[in-house]
Design a protein around this motif. Structure first.
Motif, PDB file in Angstrom:
ATOM      1  N   THR A   5       0.698  -1.158  -0.190  1.00  0.00           N
ATOM      2  CA  THR A   5      -0.115   0.096   0.044  1.00  0.00           C
ATOM      3  C   THR A   5       0.785   1.257   0.194  1.00  0.00           C
ATOM      4  O   THR A   5       1.457   1.624   1.112  1.00  0.00           O
ATOM      5  CB  THR A   5      -0.990  -0.077   1.361  1.00  0.00           C
ATOM      6  N   LEU A   6       0.866   1.877  -1.155  1.00  0.00           N
ATOM      7  CA  LEU A   6       1.749   3.180  -1.330  1.00  0.00           C
ATOM      8  C   LEU A   6       0.948   4.517  -0.687  1.00  0.00           C
ATOM      9  O   LEU A   6       1.585   5.358  -0.247  1.00  0.00           O
ATOM     10  CB  LEU A   6       2.113   3.303  -2.737  1.00  0.00           C
ATOM     11  N   PHE A  49       2.589   8.858  -3.935  1.00  0.00           N
ATOM     12  CA  PHE A  49       2.811   7.477  -4.070  1.00  0.00           C
ATOM     13  C   PHE A  49       4.090   7.145  -4.461  1.00  0.00           C
ATOM     14  O   PHE A  49       4.590   6.201  -4.086  1.00  0.00           O
ATOM     15  CB  PHE A  49       1.668   7.110  -5.365  1.00  0.00           C
ATOM     16  N   TYR A  50       4.681   8.019  -5.270  1.00  0.00           N
ATOM     17  CA  TYR A  50       6.089   7.731  -5.620  1.00  0.00           C
ATOM     18  C   TYR A  50       7.138   8.093  -4.522  1.00  0.00           C
ATOM     19  O   TYR A  50       8.147   7.612  -4.411  1.00  0.00           O
ATOM     20  CB  TYR A  50       6.502   9.064  -6.816  1.00  0.00           C
ATOM     21  N   ARG A  51       6.837   9.408  -3.695  1.00  0.00           N
ATOM     22  CA  ARG A  51       7.805   9.539  -2.782  1.00  0.00           C
ATOM     23  C   ARG A  51       7.670   8.523  -1.772  1.00  0.00           C
ATOM     24  O   ARG A  51       8.687   7.863  -0.983  1.00  0.00           O
ATOM     25  CB  ARG A  51       7.427  10.895  -1.944  1.00  0.00           C
ATOM     26  N   PHE A  82       3.865  10.130 -12.662  1.00  0.00           N
ATOM     27  CA  PHE A  82       4.082   8.689 -13.358  1.00  0.00           C
ATOM     28  C   PHE A  82       4.740   8.822 -14.718  1.00  0.00           C
ATOM     29  O   PHE A  82       5.786   7.897 -15.075  1.00  0.00           O
ATOM     30  CB  PHE A  82       2.979   7.753 -13.189  1.00  0.00           C
ATOM     31  N   LEU A  83       4.012   9.288 -15.491  1.00  0.00           N
ATOM     32  CA  LEU A  83       4.361   9.513 -16.964  1.00  0.00           C
ATOM     33  C   LEU A  83       5.708  10.062 -17.094  1.00  0.00           C
ATOM     34  O   LEU A  83       6.676   9.650 -17.956  1.00  0.00           O
ATOM     35  CB  LEU A  83       3.492  10.270 -17.801  1.00  0.00           C
ATOM     36  N   GLU A  84       6.298  10.879 -16.182  1.00  0.00           N
ATOM     37  CA  GLU A  84       7.610  11.319 -16.124  1.00  0.00           C
ATOM     38  C   GLU A  84       8.622  10.484 -15.937  1.00  0.00           C
ATOM     39  O   GLU A  84       9.607  10.471 -16.357  1.00  0.00           O
ATOM     40  CB  GLU A  84       7.675  12.372 -15.307  1.00  0.00           C
ATOM     41  N   ILE A  85       8.171   9.427 -14.772  1.00  0.00           N
ATOM     42  CA  ILE A  85       9.075   8.595 -14.172  1.00  0.00           C
ATOM     43  C   ILE A  85       9.368   7.247 -15.007  1.00  0.00           C
ATOM     44  O   ILE A  85      10.401   6.622 -15.261  1.00  0.00           O
ATOM     45  CB  ILE A  85       8.801   8.336 -12.850  1.00  0.00           C
ATOM     46  N   ASN A  86       7.943   6.601 -15.578  1.00  0.00           N
ATOM     47  CA  ASN A  86       8.126   5.311 -16.160  1.00  0.00           C
ATOM     48  C   ASN A  86       7.627   5.820 -17.587  1.00  0.00           C
ATOM     49  O   ASN A  86       6.673   6.227 -17.793  1.00  0.00           O
ATOM     50  CB  ASN A  86       6.865   4.658 -15.434  1.00  0.00           C
ATOM     51  N   LYS A  87       8.623   5.364 -18.749  1.00  0.00           N
ATOM     52  CA  LYS A  87       8.497   5.577 -20.011  1.00  0.00           C
ATOM     53  C   LYS A  87       7.989   4.400 -20.656  1.00  0.00           C
ATOM     54  O   LYS A  87       7.632   4.533 -21.942  1.00  0.00           O
ATOM     55  CB  LYS A  87       9.865   6.117 -20.578  1.00  0.00           C
ATOM     56  N   THR A  88       7.535   3.320 -20.140  1.00  0.00           N
ATOM     57  CA  THR A  88       7.017   2.163 -20.988  1.00  0.00           C
ATOM     58  C   THR A  88       5.829   1.480 -20.641  1.00  0.00           C
ATOM     59  O   THR A  88       5.250   0.968 -21.325  1.00  0.00           O
ATOM     60  CB  THR A  88       8.455   0.984 -20.608  1.00  0.00           C
ATOM     61  N   ALA A  89       5.465   1.687 -19.282  1.00  0.00           N
ATOM     62  CA  ALA A  89       4.194   0.940 -18.635  1.00  0.00           C
ATOM     63  C   ALA A  89       3.009   1.442 -19.739  1.00  0.00           C
ATOM     64  O   ALA A  89       2.975   2.554 -19.956  1.00  0.00           O
ATOM     65  CB  ALA A  89       3.912   1.381 -17.341  1.00  0.00           C
TER      66      ALA A  89
END
Length: 283
Positions: A5-6, A49-51, A82-89
């Protein structure tokens, strides 16, 4: 299946010493490790969620799929980071999430949906669900197809806009995730269950009549977010608990609320647990 749980409304009491810097917020984000996939289910309302993921040790850049359970700010607000950090999902969402959704308070409509520019600029990253989409034989996504009982009272301030006019939201932007890690045994994930948790469970049962729902994870939308009290009559919550007895493992939080959880706990006992920020559990 391992679930971390983030983001959830409260901090898990058992994790306060382990992760002293974790924060909570009114929102939901779950990191799910199942079979050979890493799935992020919702993003909360901002970058929390990222932090929190960094503190816990979850690498968001390695997520294979982002699932947005519905188009409300407290579930999709972290999409931009999320789009900035993850480029493929790939991002899995109901086609209805392209619409405009609003919250009405004190006579004013506030937009609470996905930013249009994020959809337009990253359209190739999205998988839009209309009826059902199978990621593979074990994981699929479907719409709520069962509509029984009175609408939840917590939905009365939620609207959609079409052709310049506002109408009560029909939650066509809400989806259900079904995971079958063990043969003929399903785990069902929902975001807020605006369509009614019993209806959503019934939708899965009707689609997969020869399989048993072993686990249920998600919010049940039983809380008035202003007063923090039950939005539904206690009798209705008791009825929900009684009808969920057939599911051995239930994890809930977020919009279920503390009062809602307390009533369900009276009925379901050890079958039901809360998932708070920082809680890690396996089904």
């Amino acid at each position: 299946m391992k679930i971390t749980t983030l983001v959830e409304n409260n901090i898990c009491s058992g994790q306060k010493e382990l992760y002293k810097n974790l924060e909570s917020q009114h929102g939901l984000s779950l990191y799910i490790e199942v079979l050979d996939k890493k799935i992020l289910f919702d993003t909360g309302k901002d970058d929390l969620f990222y932090r929190n993921a960094e503190i816990i040790g979850v690498d968001i850049s390695e997520v294979d799929y982002l699932v947005l359970s519905h188009a409300h700010y407290d579930h999709i607000g972290g999409l931009e980071i999320f789009l900035e950090i993850n480029k493929t999902a790939k991002i899995i969402v109901s086609r209805g999430a392209k619409g405009e959704v609003y919250s009405k308070r004190l006579g004013f409509y506030k937009y609470i949906g996905i930013k249009k520019e994020l959809l337009q600029e990253n359209i190739d990253r999205f998988i839009f669900i209309e009826k059902e989409f199978k990621l593979d034989e074990n994981i699929s996504f479907m719409m709520n197809t069962h509509h029984e009982g009175a609408p939840l009272k917590g939905n009365t301030h939620l609207y959609k806009k079409s052709g310049g006019s506002y109408t009560l939201d029909d939650f066509s932007h809400e989806l259900i995730m079904r995971v079958e890690e063990k043969k003929d045994k399903l785990i069902v994930f929902t975001g807020c269950s605006h369509g009614g948790i019993l209806n959503m469970v019934k939708s899965v049962e009707e689609r997969y009549p020869y399989k048993k729902i072993e686990g249920l994870v998600g919010g049940f939308h039983l809380q008035n977010n202003i007063t923090k009290k039950l939005a539904e009559p206690r009798e209705r919550v008791i009825n929900i608990g009684e009808k969920l007895r057939k599911i051995p493992h239930i994890y809930t939080g977020h919009c279920t609320g503390k009062k809602g959880f307390s009533v369900l706990k009276e009925i379901l006992g050890s079958q039901i647990e809360e998932f708070n920020t920082g809680k890690v559990f396996e089904i």
